[in-house]
Motif scaffolding. Structure first.
Motif, PDB file in Angstrom:
ATOM      1  N   VAL A  81       0.833  -1.197   0.000  1.00  0.00           N
ATOM      2  CA  VAL A  81       0.000   0.000   0.000  1.00  0.00           C
ATOM      3  C   VAL A  81       0.868   1.246   0.000  1.00  0.00           C
ATOM      4  O   VAL A  81       2.004   1.241   0.499  1.00  0.00           O
ATOM      5  CB  VAL A  81      -0.966   0.040   1.212  1.00  0.00           C
ATOM      6  CG1 VAL A  81      -1.948  -1.106   1.170  1.00  0.00           C
ATOM      7  CG2 VAL A  81      -0.191   0.041   2.522  1.00  0.00           C
ATOM      8  N   ILE A  82       0.328   2.315  -0.558  1.00  0.00           N
ATOM      9  CA  ILE A  82       0.954   3.639  -0.502  1.00  0.00           C
ATOM     10  C   ILE A  82      -0.012   4.543   0.255  1.00  0.00           C
ATOM     11  O   ILE A  82      -1.170   4.700  -0.135  1.00  0.00           O
ATOM     12  CB  ILE A  82       1.226   4.195  -1.905  1.00  0.00           C
ATOM     13  CG1 ILE A  82       2.232   3.302  -2.636  1.00  0.00           C
ATOM     14  CG2 ILE A  82       1.764   5.623  -1.824  1.00  0.00           C
ATOM     15  CD1 ILE A  82       2.484   3.714  -4.070  1.00  0.00           C
ATOM     16  N   LEU A  83       0.456   5.103   1.357  1.00  0.00           N
ATOM     17  CA  LEU A  83      -0.355   5.978   2.197  1.00  0.00           C
ATOM     18  C   LEU A  83      -0.033   7.421   1.848  1.00  0.00           C
ATOM     19  O   LEU A  83       1.102   7.881   2.016  1.00  0.00           O
ATOM     20  CB  LEU A  83      -0.074   5.708   3.679  1.00  0.00           C
ATOM     21  CG  LEU A  83      -0.288   4.269   4.151  1.00  0.00           C
ATOM     22  CD1 LEU A  83       0.116   4.129   5.622  1.00  0.00           C
ATOM     23  CD2 LEU A  83      -1.734   3.834   3.956  1.00  0.00           C
TER      24      LEU A  83
ATOM     25  N   LEU B 275      -1.807  -0.576  -3.565  1.00  0.00           N
ATOM     26  CA  LEU B 275      -3.065   0.140  -3.346  1.00  0.00           C
ATOM     27  C   LEU B 275      -2.743   1.548  -2.867  1.00  0.00           C
ATOM     28  O   LEU B 275      -1.923   1.735  -1.967  1.00  0.00           O
ATOM     29  CB  LEU B 275      -3.906  -0.573  -2.287  1.00  0.00           C
ATOM     30  CG  LEU B 275      -4.689  -1.820  -2.686  1.00  0.00           C
ATOM     31  CD1 LEU B 275      -5.422  -2.370  -1.464  1.00  0.00           C
ATOM     32  CD2 LEU B 275      -5.680  -1.509  -3.788  1.00  0.00           C
ATOM     33  N   LEU B 276      -3.397   2.535  -3.463  1.00  0.00           N
ATOM     34  CA  LEU B 276      -3.215   3.919  -3.042  1.00  0.00           C
ATOM     35  C   LEU B 276      -4.338   4.285  -2.080  1.00  0.00           C
ATOM     36  O   LEU B 276      -5.513   4.276  -2.445  1.00  0.00           O
ATOM     37  CB  LEU B 276      -3.225   4.851  -4.249  1.00  0.00           C
ATOM     38  CG  LEU B 276      -3.124   6.351  -3.951  1.00  0.00           C
ATOM     39  CD1 LEU B 276      -1.853   6.667  -3.175  1.00  0.00           C
ATOM     40  CD2 LEU B 276      -3.187   7.163  -5.238  1.00  0.00           C
TER      41      LEU B 276
ATOM     42  N   THR C 221       3.679  12.652   1.417  1.00  0.00           N
ATOM     43  CA  THR C 221       2.812  13.820   1.570  1.00  0.00           C
ATOM     44  C   THR C 221       2.521  14.460   0.222  1.00  0.00           C
ATOM     45  O   THR C 221       1.784  15.445   0.159  1.00  0.00           O
ATOM     46  CB  THR C 221       3.475  14.861   2.491  1.00  0.00           C
ATOM     47  OG1 THR C 221       4.761  15.210   1.963  1.00  0.00           O
ATOM     48  CG2 THR C 221       3.651  14.314   3.898  1.00  0.00           C
ATOM     49  N   GLU C 222       3.100  13.937  -0.843  1.00  0.00           N
ATOM     50  CA  GLU C 222       2.899  14.482  -2.178  1.00  0.00           C
ATOM     51  C   GLU C 222       2.107  13.511  -3.038  1.00  0.00           C
ATOM     52  O   GLU C 222       2.104  12.303  -2.787  1.00  0.00           O
ATOM     53  CB  GLU C 222       4.252  14.797  -2.834  1.00  0.00           C
ATOM     54  CG  GLU C 222       5.037  15.861  -2.094  1.00  0.00           C
ATOM     55  CD  GLU C 222       6.266  16.303  -2.862  1.00  0.00           C
ATOM     56  OE1 GLU C 222       6.438  15.863  -4.016  1.00  0.00           O
ATOM     57  OE2 GLU C 222       7.057  17.081  -2.295  1.00  0.00           O
ATOM     58  N   ASN C 223       1.441  14.047  -4.047  1.00  0.00           N
ATOM     59  CA  ASN C 223       0.586  13.237  -4.911  1.00  0.00           C
ATOM     60  C   ASN C 223       1.396  12.115  -5.563  1.00  0.00           C
ATOM     61  O   ASN C 223       2.312  12.380  -6.344  1.00  0.00           O
ATOM     62  CB  ASN C 223      -0.018  14.129  -5.993  1.00  0.00           C
ATOM     63  CG  ASN C 223      -1.123  13.425  -6.757  1.00  0.00           C
ATOM     64  OD1 ASN C 223      -1.138  12.205  -6.877  1.00  0.00           O
ATOM     65  ND2 ASN C 223      -2.048  14.198  -7.292  1.00  0.00           N
ATOM     66  N   PRO C 224       1.099  10.847  -5.250  1.00  0.00           N
ATOM     67  CA  PRO C 224       1.874   9.731  -5.804  1.00  0.00           C
ATOM     68  C   PRO C 224       1.816   9.657  -7.324  1.00  0.00           C
ATOM     69  O   PRO C 224       2.717   9.098  -7.948  1.00  0.00           O
ATOM     70  CB  PRO C 224       1.211   8.500  -5.167  1.00  0.00           C
ATOM     71  CG  PRO C 224       0.536   9.001  -3.949  1.00  0.00           C
ATOM     72  CD  PRO C 224       0.079  10.385  -4.296  1.00  0.00           C
TER      73      PRO C 224
END
Length: 479
Positions: free
Chosen positions: A39-41, A145-146, A129-132
């Motif tokens: 996952v990407i948080l 998963l975003l 903290t930045e838009n993946p």
């Protein structure tokens, strides 16, 4: 105060529902034979990205490795991958790799993560903290998963602060938090749990120092006086007469000095709003996002824009920003003001307000204050007109009062079979057939014929609209 399980996590309820990916990951078997999704948080600082990763690791029993993209490189990533592969093959244990600030990794560094993620050597939990979409490579995004984390709400922050005051991992009940201080912490945190806890810890230290100074012996040596047995008896006898007054005086002195303590013999320091202000080195604004001050300040803000007082408008904007007001709320009010108070006197105003709202949503705070200020200054200094606002209100009032009739026959839809037999569209004049693009024709229902809702002003660009509209209406009326 780091939670040991997902049950203790404050906020993010939309990600922690039963059966959600994070809950499933936390409850999954730690053995390497059980697959788990990476996952990407993505979320603002202080919303619990690291907390969620560690809580998942503890709950699932997986091996936990943490790297920071600020200090780690490709070599560190490869070492983690090799060790994870060894742990899986020799001991059957899977590894969670928590990578903080993944957006700071270059493309080559992110490429080094792919084999481990794709082959299941590690379960990657990456935080950013930045838009993946702009900072994480596509192959890694497609394999993960975003999940978007939201700033904590006031209730979540309040519960977190309350727990920090009583929890043995926090202040362990050594202080009392006043309602004023609690509200100030929640307001200043602006959705950031870390900021709230840091300010609480600092304020507790300030309150404890004040209480210590209050309890210290006075330099005049009054505490060193000793009485003989007879004097002591006399003092005890007189205590009934003067004790209440002395207690009141002591309480008043303690309040003035800032070393407030609780009643009923509880000598724990009380954290007040003043302690919060001292701790964060800034004045506390009286501002309740759910109360009167919220509405008073936004009202003054919009009225200052409408009244063209740019300095007052910027002042109230600053008060809202410093009080932690939701910048999206401010942006929405600017968009409304651009349409209501400026309108066609300067059609560019609405575009600027919408652009500011988009910019705030895209870049967030604190940088979002800049487009908000730009829009505020533009709206406050440009020409004003509420003619379009008045026009729609007058038209709605007529409709609600029953002031409407049938659509004229020549304007009705004539595309379906049988419409022409009913007379629909008969006599309609196509405007573009005219050399000037306007033909004399009735558009309003018979009951409202001659009604004029839009009354343009002579302000700004609407001056030209007014002159043009006068000619248009004359042509429409056949004049």
């Amino acid at each position: 105060m780091r939670p040991t399980s997902l049950d203790e996590v404050a906020g993010q309820g939309h990600l922690l529902r039963p059966g959600s990916p994070l809950v499933t990951l936390a409850g999954a078997d730690s053995s390497a034979s059980v697959s788990a999704v990476s996952v990407i948080l993505w979320g603002p600082p202080g919303t619990g990205k690291t907390t969620l990763a560690q809580a998942i690791a503890r709950s699932s029993g997986r091996r936990f490795v943490e790297l920071s993209a600020i200090t780690a490189g490709v070599k560190d990533v490869r070492e983690v991958m090799q060790e994870a592969l060894t742990q899986r093959d020799l001991y059957g244990q899977s590894t969670i790799l928590f990578l903080d600030e993944i957006h700071r990794f270059t493309k080559a560094q992110q490429d080094a993560l792919l084999p481990g993620v794709e082959n299941g050597w590690v379960v990657l939990i990456a935080a950013t903290t930045e838009n993946p979409s702009f900072s994480v490579i596509s192959p890694l995004l497609s394999r993960s998963l975003l999940l978007t984390l939201r700033p904590l709400g006031d209730d979540d922050l309040g519960a977190l602060v309350d727990r920090a005051v009583t929890d043995p991992r926090g202040l362990a009940g050594g202080v009392v938090l006043s309602a004023e201080a609690r509200s100030a912490l929640v307001r200043l945190a602006s959705g950031d749990a870390r900021r709230a806890l840091t300010a609480l810890e600092a304020a507790a230290s300030v309150a404890a120092d004040d209480a210590t100074r209050e309890d210290a012996p006075h330099p005049d040596g009054a505490d060193a006086d000793t009485d003989g047995p007879e004097d002591a008896d006399a003092d005890d006898a007189g205590a009934d007469d003067a004790g209440a007054d002395d207690a009141d005086a002591d309480d008043a002195d303690a309040d003035d000095a800032g070393g407030e303590t609780t009643a009923d013999g509880d000598d724990r320091p009380v954290i007040t709003g003043d302690h919060i202000a001292q701790a964060v080195d800034r004045a506390l604004l009286r501002y309740d996002r759910q109360g009167d001050e919220h509405y008073d300040v936004i009202s003054a803000f919009i009225k200052s824009v409408r009244g063209s007082d740019v300095d007052a408008a910027v002042h109230y904007l600053a008060r809202m920003i410093e009080a932690g007001e939701d910048p999206r709320f401010i942006a929405r009010r600017l968009v409304i003001s651009a349409a209501e108070d400026i309108g066609l006197a300067d059609p560019q105003a609405l575009q600027i307000a919408v652009a500011a709202a988009d910019a705030v949503a895209f870049i967030g705070m604190p940088e979002g204050r800049i487009p908000l200020a730009e829009a505020t200054v533009y709206l406050a200094t440009t020409a004003k007109s509420n003619a379009a606002y008045n026009a729609i209100n007058a038209a709605i009032a007529d409709v609600r009062a029953g002031g409407f009739g049938r659509v004229p026959l020549h304007l009705r839809d004539a595309h379906y079979p049988g419409a022409k037999r009913l007379g629909h569209g008969k006599g309609y004049k196509y405007s573009h057939d005219s050399d000037i693009g306007i033909v004399a024709q009735q558009y309003l229902p018979d009951e409202l014929r001659g009604r004029q809702y839009y009354q343009p002003t002579s302000h700004g660009a609407e001056r030209d609209v007014s002159a043009r509209l006068e000619k248009i209406r004359r042509i429409l009326d056949g004049g």
